[in-house]
Structures are given as structure tokens and as C-alpha cells.
Design a protein around this motif. Structure first.
Motif, PDB file in Angstrom:
ATOM      1  N   LEU A  78       3.207   5.355 -13.657  1.00 47.23           N
ATOM      2  CA  LEU A  78       4.433   5.198 -12.895  1.00 47.23           C
ATOM      3  C   LEU A  78       4.826   3.739 -12.728  1.00 47.23           C
ATOM      4  O   LEU A  78       3.974   2.875 -12.496  1.00 47.23           O
ATOM      5  CB  LEU A  78       4.267   5.804 -11.497  1.00 47.23           C
ATOM      6  N   GLU A  98       9.146   4.640  -9.427  1.00 46.84           N
ATOM      7  CA  GLU A  98       8.743   6.041  -9.548  1.00 46.84           C
ATOM      8  C   GLU A  98       7.677   6.401  -8.521  1.00 46.84           C
ATOM      9  O   GLU A  98       7.691   7.498  -7.948  1.00 46.84           O
ATOM     10  CB  GLU A  98       8.193   6.312 -10.944  1.00 46.84           C
ATOM     11  N   ALA A 119       7.462  12.553 -12.166  1.00 44.20           N
ATOM     12  CA  ALA A 119       7.781  11.280 -12.816  1.00 44.20           C
ATOM     13  C   ALA A 119       8.939  11.426 -13.800  1.00 44.20           C
ATOM     14  O   ALA A 119       9.287  12.535 -14.222  1.00 44.20           O
ATOM     15  CB  ALA A 119       6.545  10.751 -13.544  1.00 44.20           C
ATOM     16  N   SER A 120       9.503  10.302 -14.193  1.00 47.42           N
ATOM     17  CA  SER A 120      10.647  10.307 -15.121  1.00 47.42           C
ATOM     18  C   SER A 120      10.291  10.933 -16.458  1.00 47.42           C
ATOM     19  O   SER A 120      11.069  11.714 -17.015  1.00 47.42           O
ATOM     20  CB  SER A 120      11.150   8.880 -15.329  1.00 47.42           C
ATOM     21  N   GLU A 161      15.439   2.078 -14.445  1.00 49.38           N
ATOM     22  CA  GLU A 161      14.467   2.064 -13.362  1.00 49.38           C
ATOM     23  C   GLU A 161      13.733   0.726 -13.265  1.00 49.38           C
ATOM     24  O   GLU A 161      13.326   0.318 -12.176  1.00 49.38           O
ATOM     25  CB  GLU A 161      13.475   3.207 -13.546  1.00 49.38           C
TER      26      GLU A 161
END
Length: 235
Positions: free
Chosen positions: A61, A65, A128-129, A198
């Protein structure tokens, strides 16, 4: 859309963490919106009950995140958040020191797929993404052009049976944007385009760390800030 971390956002107003979480909330909403369009037009979704992308894999992460996952847990699974803050991941019942003996994400559970539309993930709304995008996103080739390739875990026989606008069977190969449009009438979101935003939310730190190492300290951090801001109100 009502944010899944709204309760904690109210307790973080005026902080840097609040700004990061609002930005992350917006990114995740954009991912969901773009994927919804892709799913509606393409009808191309993961096979029901599949969790292959979670096996033998633990996401790492970014700071942004980790903050979002921590906030989601504090809002939606406070007991789990408390355990994780203490270095304990109850689903696998091990400490951070012994986590290396396990073969998957600490929030993956093999026994919950069945009729559960969210699959094997026990923190689906805070995932998470990479978990949001894997299998439902395109990428860019070395020239920067949009391309798409079916998930490597998609069974070949099921892939060949996917209905497309052109009636062609889908193969495990890379397709150009034009080919994808001809097959499905839509393009999936591009993973790198979604995720690179991000990194800008925490410009001083663009590194990433495995969940079991980063998440406990970010839960602790948010709990501490909430205590300071709200006089130890419970979330």
C-alpha cells in the motif's frame, strides 16, 4: 454516493489526513464509475466465486491507500481495526512476526465465496487499489497506447464463451483499444492512469509497504488523531 468512511471524515476535519482521505474517496468513486460503465457495456466480469488473484499475494500500500483502509476498518469493522492496531490479524490468527508463513492477503478468506457477491475479501469496501482494478482494467503499451488483456486466471473455456458484439471468442492475448471497442463497445479504465493520481496525495513518500507492516501504524495514527480532535469519542 454516501462515503463508506463518512463517520471518521467528520472527526478528521482540518487535518492533512482528512484531505488525503477525501481525495482517495474521490479516486475510488471514479474507479467504480468507470468500471460500472465497462461492466454494463461489456458484460465481462470475473467468474463467480473466483479468488485466484488474492492467493499467494499480499498487496502493498501507498500511504494514501493505508490511510483509507485504516479509516474504512475504523468505520466498518472497529473490533478488527483494534486487533490490527495491536499487530493481530484475527482472520489468520497470527502476529506480524509470523505472517510470512501465510500465502495470501491477511483479509482473504477462502471459505466465504459461495453466494457472497463480494467474493473472498472481508474488507471489500476498504480494499487496496490493485484489488479494485485487477481483472477489470486496461493498461498502456510501451508507446502509451491503451491496451487490454483478459485476466490470466480466467479459465480459457469460459473466456471463449464470453459474448461479444462481433461474436468472436476471447483469447488470452493483448488487445488494442480499437479491438476492445469492436468486441465490447467500451474500454475499461486504465490501471496506471487511476493509480498514479494516488502518489500525488503524499508527494513526500511514494513508496509502498505490505499490508501487515503498514496498516497497524496507520490505524494507530488515525485513532490518535481522532482522540485529539474529538475528546476520545468512539467511531
Amino acid at each position: 454516493m454516501i462515503s463508506e468512511i463518512a463517520p471518521i471524515l467528520e472527526k478528521l476535519r482540518g487535518t492533512e489526513e482528512y484531505d488525503i482521505l477525501v481525495e482517495m474517496d474521490a479516486v475510488y468513486s471514479r474507479i467504480e464509475e468507470k468500471q460500472r460503465e465497462w461492466f454494463e457495456k461489456s458484460k465481462f466480469t470475473c467468474p463467480h466465486g473466483c479468488g485466484k488473484c488474492c492467493e499467494h499475494f499480499e498487496p502493498d500500500l501507498l500511504e494514501s491507500e493505508a490511510l483509507y483502509m485504516a479509516a474504512w476498518l475504523l468505520c466498518n469493522q472497529p473490533d478488527v481495526a483494534q486487533n490490527v492496531a495491536e499487530g493481530k490479524f484475527p482472520l489468520i490468527n497470527v502476529s506480524r512476526e509470523t505472517f510470512a508463513t501465510f500465502q495470501h492477503c491477511p483479509f482473504f478468506r477462502e471459505d466465504i465465496s459461495g453466494t457472497n457477491l463480494l467474493g473472498h475479501c472481508t474488507i471489500y469496501g476498504g480494499r487496496a487499489s490493485i484489488c479494485r482494478l485487477f481483472g477489470a482494467a486496461g493498461s498502456r503499451d510501451k508507446h502509451g497506447n491503451e491496451v487490454w488483456k483478459p485476466c490470466k486466471f480466467y479459465p480459457a473455456e469460459e473466456l471463449a464463451a464470453v459474448k461479444t458484439l462481433s461474436g468472436e471468442p476471447i483469447l488470452h492475448r493483448q488487445y488494442t483499444a480499437e479491438e476492445v471497442k469492436n468486441l465490447f463497445g467500451a474500454l475499461p479504465p486504465v490501471m496506471s492512469d487511476m493509480m498514479e493520481q494516488e502518489e500525488t496525495f503524499t508527494p513526500d513518500d511514494d513508496s509502498s509497504t505490505l499490508i501487515h507492516d503498514i496498516l497497524p501504524r496507520y490505524i494507530q495514527r488515525l485513532m490518535w488523531i481522532v482522540d485529539l480532535n474529538s475528546g476520545k469519542d468512539s467511531i
